[in-house]
Design a protein around this motif. Sequence first.
Motif, short mmCIF file in Angstrom:
data_model
loop_
_atom_site.label_atom_id
_atom_site.label_comp_id
_atom_site.label_asym_id
_atom_site.label_seq_id
_atom_site.Cartn_x
_atom_site.Cartn_y
_atom_site.Cartn_z
N ARG A 179 37.63 35.59 35.26
CA ARG A 179 37.26 35.45 36.67
C ARG A 179 37.93 36.52 37.52
O ARG A 179 37.34 37.04 38.45
CB ARG A 179 37.65 34.06 37.18
CG ARG A 179 36.75 32.99 36.67
CD ARG A 179 37.12 31.67 37.27
NE ARG A 179 36.26 30.61 36.76
CZ ARG A 179 36.44 29.35 37.02
NH1 ARG A 179 37.46 28.96 37.78
NH2 ARG A 179 35.62 28.45 36.52
N GLY A 180 39.17 36.85 37.20
CA GLY A 180 39.87 37.89 37.95
C GLY A 180 39.19 39.23 37.77
O GLY A 180 39.03 40.01 38.71
N ALA A 218 36.05 39.68 37.07
CA ALA A 218 34.75 39.61 37.75
C ALA A 218 34.93 39.82 39.25
O ALA A 218 34.11 40.48 39.90
CB ALA A 218 34.09 38.27 37.46
N ARG A 219 36.01 39.30 39.82
CA ARG A 219 36.26 39.49 41.25
C ARG A 219 36.50 40.96 41.55
O ARG A 219 36.04 41.49 42.55
CB ARG A 219 37.48 38.69 41.68
CG ARG A 219 37.17 37.27 42.00
CD ARG A 219 38.35 36.63 42.70
NE ARG A 219 38.33 35.22 42.39
CZ ARG A 219 39.34 34.51 41.97
NH1 ARG A 219 40.50 35.08 41.82
NH2 ARG A 219 39.22 33.24 41.71
N GLN A 220 37.25 41.63 40.69
CA GLN A 220 37.55 43.04 40.93
C GLN A 220 36.29 43.88 40.80
O GLN A 220 36.11 44.85 41.52
CB GLN A 220 38.62 43.52 39.95
CG GLN A 220 39.98 42.96 40.27
CD GLN A 220 41.03 43.39 39.26
OE1 GLN A 220 40.71 43.99 38.25
NE2 GLN A 220 42.29 43.05 39.54
N ARG A 221 35.40 43.53 39.90
CA ARG A 221 34.16 44.28 39.75
C ARG A 221 33.22 44.06 40.92
O ARG A 221 32.49 44.94 41.30
CB ARG A 221 33.45 43.88 38.45
CG ARG A 221 33.97 44.65 37.27
CD ARG A 221 33.19 44.34 36.05
NE ARG A 221 33.98 43.31 35.34
CZ ARG A 221 33.50 42.25 34.74
NH1 ARG A 221 32.23 42.05 34.68
NH2 ARG A 221 34.29 41.40 34.14
N SER A 222 33.24 42.87 41.51
CA SER A 222 32.32 42.59 42.61
C SER A 222 32.82 43.14 43.94
O SER A 222 32.14 43.03 44.94
CB SER A 222 32.08 41.09 42.72
OG SER A 222 33.27 40.44 43.16
N LYS A 230 35.65 42.22 45.58
CA LYS A 230 36.67 41.38 46.19
C LYS A 230 38.00 41.72 45.55
O LYS A 230 38.08 42.06 44.40
CB LYS A 230 36.37 39.90 45.97
CG LYS A 230 35.09 39.46 46.62
CD LYS A 230 34.86 38.01 46.31
CE LYS A 230 33.50 37.56 46.82
NZ LYS A 230 33.21 36.20 46.44
N LYS A 231 39.06 41.59 46.31
CA LYS A 231 40.37 41.87 45.77
C LYS A 231 40.96 40.59 45.21
O LYS A 231 40.88 39.55 45.83
CB LYS A 231 41.29 42.45 46.83
CG LYS A 231 40.85 43.81 47.29
CD LYS A 231 41.97 44.53 47.92
CE LYS A 231 41.48 45.93 48.25
NZ LYS A 231 42.54 46.85 48.38
N ALA A 232 41.56 40.70 44.05
CA ALA A 232 42.26 39.57 43.47
C ALA A 232 43.58 39.41 44.19
O ALA A 232 44.06 40.31 44.88
CB ALA A 232 42.49 39.80 41.97
#
Length: 168
Positions: free
Chosen positions: A100-101, A103-107, A109-111
């Motif tokens: 999930r982390g 995926a957030r970085q790819r989209s 959004k910052k983790a």
Amino acid sequence: MSFDQIAWLPLCGGLTAVGLVLSFLAFRRRGAASGLRLAAWSLIPVAAYLTGALSTLWKMGTAAVGFVTGLVFSPTVWAGVAVTGLAVVLYLVSGVMLGRGAARQRSGKKAAPESVPEAAGAPAVSAGAPTQPNRPPLPRRRPAAAAAAPADDDLSDIEEILKRRGIS
């Protein structure tokens, strides 16, 4: 019952005799290959007795049964199984969290930033990220429909006429 309490020669001889009778029947009904294969399997009990391998097989069987009964009836072993299960669950959950982390970085959004104490004026660096200078973000790609050029000049003329008339 121990190994020495069993009359092994009559038992192995009887198994071999029954197997040879069945192999003869298989020979007559299914052919020579099936009969010979069953005859080969039928000779194994007598061969195990004559070579002394039967006592070794007996010891292996009793050891396996002792291990399984000790495994099933021991609370200490079940505690170990429970701890192993907990370790597997924790490992799988950490994999999901890491996924999930990423995926957030790819989209975009910052983790959540990791807090690492700064050492004597050195800039803080996250634990897993390599040190690289800040780069500007890559430009976004155009959608595939807009990026595709018209295949024919005649079609582009028709599209232009339709746009001028408000039909698109």
